[in-house]
Write a protein that holds these residues in place. Structure first.
Motif, mmCIF file in Angstrom:
data_model
loop_
_atom_site.group_PDB
_atom_site.id
_atom_site.type_symbol
_atom_site.label_atom_id
_atom_site.label_comp_id
_atom_site.label_asym_id
_atom_site.label_seq_id
_atom_site.Cartn_x
_atom_site.Cartn_y
_atom_site.Cartn_z
ATOM 1 N N LEU A 1 2.841 7.912 0.180
ATOM 2 C CA LEU A 1 4.234 7.508 0.440
ATOM 3 C C LEU A 1 4.448 6.990 1.864
ATOM 4 O O LEU A 1 5.549 7.079 2.414
ATOM 5 C CB LEU A 1 5.214 8.639 0.101
ATOM 6 C CG LEU A 1 5.090 9.195 -1.337
ATOM 7 C CD1 LEU A 1 6.079 10.324 -1.557
ATOM 8 C CD2 LEU A 1 5.257 8.090 -2.376
ATOM 9 N N HIS A 2 3.388 6.398 2.427
ATOM 10 C CA HIS A 2 3.511 5.701 3.702
ATOM 11 C C HIS A 2 3.820 4.231 3.415
ATOM 12 O O HIS A 2 3.330 3.665 2.430
ATOM 13 C CB HIS A 2 2.225 5.803 4.530
ATOM 14 C CG HIS A 2 1.984 7.174 5.060
ATOM 15 N ND1 HIS A 2 1.211 8.095 4.393
ATOM 16 C CD2 HIS A 2 2.441 7.791 6.175
ATOM 17 C CE1 HIS A 2 1.194 9.221 5.082
ATOM 18 N NE2 HIS A 2 1.941 9.068 6.165
ATOM 19 N N ILE A 3 4.590 3.622 4.289
ATOM 20 C CA ILE A 3 4.983 2.224 4.118
ATOM 21 C C ILE A 3 3.797 1.321 4.456
ATOM 22 O O ILE A 3 3.259 1.382 5.571
ATOM 23 C CB ILE A 3 6.189 1.889 5.019
ATOM 24 C CG1 ILE A 3 7.385 2.761 4.627
ATOM 25 C CG2 ILE A 3 6.537 0.395 4.919
ATOM 26 C CD1 ILE A 3 8.518 2.750 5.642
ATOM 27 N N VAL A 4 3.393 0.504 3.485
ATOM 28 C CA VAL A 4 2.292 -0.433 3.704
ATOM 29 C C VAL A 4 2.761 -1.892 3.649
ATOM 30 O O VAL A 4 2.011 -2.803 3.987
ATOM 31 C CB VAL A 4 1.131 -0.207 2.700
ATOM 32 C CG1 VAL A 4 0.513 1.175 2.903
ATOM 33 C CG2 VAL A 4 1.588 -0.383 1.258
ATOM 34 N N TYR A 5 4.002 -2.080 3.231
ATOM 35 C CA TYR A 5 4.601 -3.424 3.169
ATOM 36 C C TYR A 5 6.097 -3.239 3.284
ATOM 37 O O TYR A 5 6.659 -2.316 2.685
ATOM 38 C CB TYR A 5 4.247 -4.095 1.835
ATOM 39 C CG TYR A 5 4.966 -5.398 1.582
ATOM 40 C CD1 TYR A 5 4.355 -6.618 1.834
ATOM 41 C CD2 TYR A 5 6.262 -5.414 1.078
ATOM 42 C CE1 TYR A 5 5.017 -7.818 1.600
ATOM 43 C CE2 TYR A 5 6.933 -6.608 0.837
ATOM 44 C CZ TYR A 5 6.301 -7.799 1.105
ATOM 45 O OH TYR A 5 6.963 -8.982 0.865
ATOM 46 N N ARG A 6 6.725 -4.116 4.060
ATOM 47 C CA ARG A 6 8.187 -4.090 4.153
ATOM 48 C C ARG A 6 8.692 -5.504 4.378
ATOM 49 O O ARG A 6 8.082 -6.277 5.112
ATOM 50 C CB ARG A 6 8.677 -3.150 5.249
ATOM 51 C CG ARG A 6 8.370 -3.575 6.653
ATOM 52 C CD ARG A 6 8.862 -2.585 7.708
ATOM 53 N NE ARG A 6 10.284 -2.579 7.878
ATOM 54 C CZ ARG A 6 10.977 -3.469 8.595
ATOM 55 N NH1 ARG A 6 10.359 -4.450 9.210
ATOM 56 N NH2 ARG A 6 12.282 -3.369 8.694
ATOM 57 N N HIS A 7 9.775 -5.814 3.722
ATOM 58 C CA HIS A 7 10.462 -7.075 3.961
ATOM 59 C C HIS A 7 11.957 -6.809 3.835
ATOM 60 O O HIS A 7 12.417 -6.361 2.783
ATOM 61 C CB HIS A 7 10.042 -8.161 2.968
ATOM 62 C CG HIS A 7 10.708 -9.468 3.272
ATOM 63 N ND1 HIS A 7 11.933 -9.807 2.758
ATOM 64 C CD2 HIS A 7 10.337 -10.480 4.086
ATOM 65 C CE1 HIS A 7 12.285 -10.998 3.233
ATOM 66 N NE2 HIS A 7 11.334 -11.424 4.038
#
Length: 152
Positions: free
Chosen positions: A123-129
């Motif tokens: 549940l770590h962020i690996v992509y964000r837009h």
């Protein structure tokens, strides 16, 4: 609140969603998760976006990923939207906009910014837009590539 960065642990949430059940992020630990924040049920761009993701849901599922749509409309609005358009993943109701605040996707006047986060199995962020103007959306192919990296 500082902006979420790649590698950050995604903020926990517990929201009511379609199927008249509660969805907690923690229940998806061990699977990649795609969080699609969208401004409004039945708006033209949101309709196109969620239909496109729904059309490709089997590709996400084959990678073990869970997709969740999140917006501030009521559960009854989400149920109608999902049923009418044949959306094949849960839609969650963030009426208080608390999850949008935690993820930094609220724009001026409290409006949702069209945004997508891909989380790895921990549940770590690996992509964000996070869109500044919500007239376009990230393609299923782009999100599938992010999920593939998350499971690699």
């Amino acid at each position: 609140m500082p902006e979420l960065q790649l590698g950050d642990l995604a903020p926990e949430f517990n929201l009511i969603g379609t199927g008249d059940r509660w969805y907690a992020l923690q229940e998806f630990l061990g699977r990649p998760v795609v969080l699609a924040f969208y401004p409004d049920d039945f708006s033209p761009v949101c309709t196109t976006q969620l239909r496109a993701y729904s059309a490709n849901i089997d590709d996400f599922t084959q990678l073990g990923a869970v997709m969740l749509g999140i917006s501030p409309q009521t559960l009854s609005s989400h149920e109608s939207f999902k049923d009418r358009l044949g959306i094949r993943f849960p839609l969650l109701s963030d009426r208080e906009r608390s999850v949008a605040k935690a993820y930094g996707v609220l724009g001026p006047l409290g409006f949702y910014r069209r945004s997508v986060f891909v989380l790895d199995r921990e549940l770590h962020i690996v992509y964000r837009h996070v869109s500044r103007a919500g007239l376009t959306f990230r393609s299923s192919d782009e999100l599938l590539q992010a999920v593939q990296k998350a499971v690699a």
